[in-house]
Design a protein around this motif. Structure first.
Motif, short mmCIF file in Angstrom:
data_model
loop_
_atom_site.label_atom_id
_atom_site.label_comp_id
_atom_site.label_asym_id
_atom_site.label_seq_id
_atom_site.Cartn_x
_atom_site.Cartn_y
_atom_site.Cartn_z
N ILE A 185 0.95 -1.12 -0.02
CA ILE A 185 0.16 -0.11 0.13
C ILE A 185 0.77 1.23 -0.15
O ILE A 185 0.72 2.24 -0.63
CB ILE A 185 -0.95 -0.10 1.16
N GLY A 186 1.85 1.43 0.90
CA GLY A 186 2.75 2.32 0.70
C GLY A 186 3.54 2.68 -0.48
O GLY A 186 3.78 3.65 -0.88
N GLY A 187 4.09 1.37 -1.38
CA GLY A 187 4.56 1.85 -2.75
C GLY A 187 3.48 2.25 -3.49
O GLY A 187 3.86 3.12 -4.44
N VAL A 188 2.35 1.57 -3.47
CA VAL A 188 1.38 2.12 -4.67
C VAL A 188 0.70 3.58 -4.19
O VAL A 188 0.75 4.42 -5.29
CB VAL A 188 0.04 1.21 -4.46
N PHE A 189 0.86 3.97 -3.16
CA PHE A 189 0.75 5.46 -2.69
C PHE A 189 1.80 6.40 -3.42
O PHE A 189 1.33 7.33 -3.77
CB PHE A 189 0.46 5.56 -1.25
N LEU A 190 2.88 5.77 -2.93
CA LEU A 190 4.26 6.83 -3.44
C LEU A 190 4.27 7.11 -4.92
O LEU A 190 4.45 8.07 -5.61
CB LEU A 190 5.41 6.30 -2.78
N LYS A 191 4.19 5.94 -5.63
CA LYS A 191 3.92 5.77 -7.11
C LYS A 191 2.80 6.49 -7.62
O LYS A 191 2.86 7.43 -8.43
CB LYS A 191 3.87 4.43 -7.74
N GLY A 192 1.72 6.42 -7.14
CA GLY A 192 0.26 7.29 -7.35
C GLY A 192 0.57 8.73 -7.11
O GLY A 192 0.40 9.28 -7.95
N LEU A 193 1.20 8.91 -6.12
CA LEU A 193 1.26 10.17 -5.79
C LEU A 193 2.23 11.03 -6.92
O LEU A 193 2.01 12.25 -7.16
CB LEU A 193 1.92 10.56 -4.49
N SER A 194 3.19 10.23 -7.10
CA SER A 194 4.29 10.74 -8.05
C SER A 194 3.52 10.99 -9.72
O SER A 194 3.89 12.11 -10.21
CB SER A 194 5.59 9.77 -8.13
N PHE A 195 2.63 10.05 -9.92
CA PHE A 195 2.06 10.08 -11.28
C PHE A 195 1.11 11.27 -11.11
O PHE A 195 0.92 12.02 -12.26
CB PHE A 195 1.25 8.86 -11.18
N PHE A 196 0.59 11.45 -10.09
CA PHE A 196 -0.65 12.39 -10.02
C PHE A 196 -0.05 14.06 -9.75
O PHE A 196 -0.78 14.96 -10.44
CB PHE A 196 -1.65 12.33 -9.01
N LEU A 197 1.04 14.01 -9.35
CA LEU A 197 1.85 15.19 -9.32
C LEU A 197 2.59 15.62 -10.60
O LEU A 197 3.02 16.81 -10.79
CB LEU A 197 2.78 15.37 -8.11
N LEU A 198 2.96 14.77 -11.58
CA LEU A 198 3.42 15.07 -12.70
C LEU A 198 2.85 16.27 -13.47
O LEU A 198 3.66 17.46 -13.85
CB LEU A 198 3.59 13.91 -13.74
N PRO A 199 1.47 16.32 -13.56
CA PRO A 199 0.92 17.54 -14.30
C PRO A 199 1.41 18.86 -13.82
O PRO A 199 1.39 19.91 -14.16
CB PRO A 199 -0.47 17.18 -14.55
N VAL A 200 1.23 18.62 -12.39
CA VAL A 200 1.67 19.95 -11.35
C VAL A 200 2.99 20.42 -11.75
O VAL A 200 3.43 21.31 -11.91
CB VAL A 200 1.10 19.78 -10.14
N TYR A 201 4.02 19.64 -11.51
CA TYR A 201 5.23 19.90 -11.94
C TYR A 201 5.53 20.44 -13.23
O TYR A 201 6.53 21.27 -13.44
CB TYR A 201 6.29 18.60 -11.85
#
Length: 158
Positions: A28-44
């Protein structure tokens, strides 16, 4: 979701007990971190220009490499040697030795890496921002102590 995974594992005999719980937590921690990175990409990509984003990615890549070099394999050494220590003073001496070794050589390596990367930035013509470089190296330097504390806590629990 964790209970669904646990029921699945227990039905088919995979990973029993605390190993099952630990697996689910890390998953769950790994999925959360990878998902967070994926969703922050457009913001970056909206906040940073392509060249700034490229510099940020370059610093992250350098940080990953420097992190491997900074640790000197001491956390893995601690895992292997700590269980062979019989008494509390032996364990304390091992931890003191690792912290002393890292404090001396890690600090030296920190400054040498900073000078090398800063010089490399001048050679490439891109010019890495010195403040960003210093922050990245400082975070990587102290990341070792964080990982070492996590290792110590895991060893004390087991």
């Amino acid at each position: 979701m964790p209970s669904i995974l646990m029921r699945f594992f227990s039905r088919f005999g995979f990973l029993t007990g605390s190993l099952q719980r630990d697996f689910v937590l890390y998953f769950i921690g790994g999925v959360f971190l990878k998902g967070l990175s994926f969703f922050l990409l457009p913001v970056y990509t909206r906040v940073f220009s392509p060249s700034e984003y490229g510099k940020l990615e370059m610093l992250q890549s350098v940080s990953s490499i420097v992190d491997i070099l900074f640790t000197f394999g001491l956390a893995q050494f601690l895992w292997m040697d700590y269980i062979h220590c019989k008494s509390r003073p032996e364990k304390r001496d091992l931890l003191d030795g690792i912290l002393s070794l890292y404090s001396v050589f890690g600090t030296l390596f920190f400054f040498l890496t900073f000078l090398f990367l800063h010089f490399l930035g001048f050679l490439s013509g891109e010019g890495i921002n010195g403040t960003m470089l210093a922050l990245m190296l400082t975070a990587t330097f102290f990341n070792f102590f964080q990982n070492l504390l996590i290792t110590i806590f895991r060893l004390r629990v087991s």
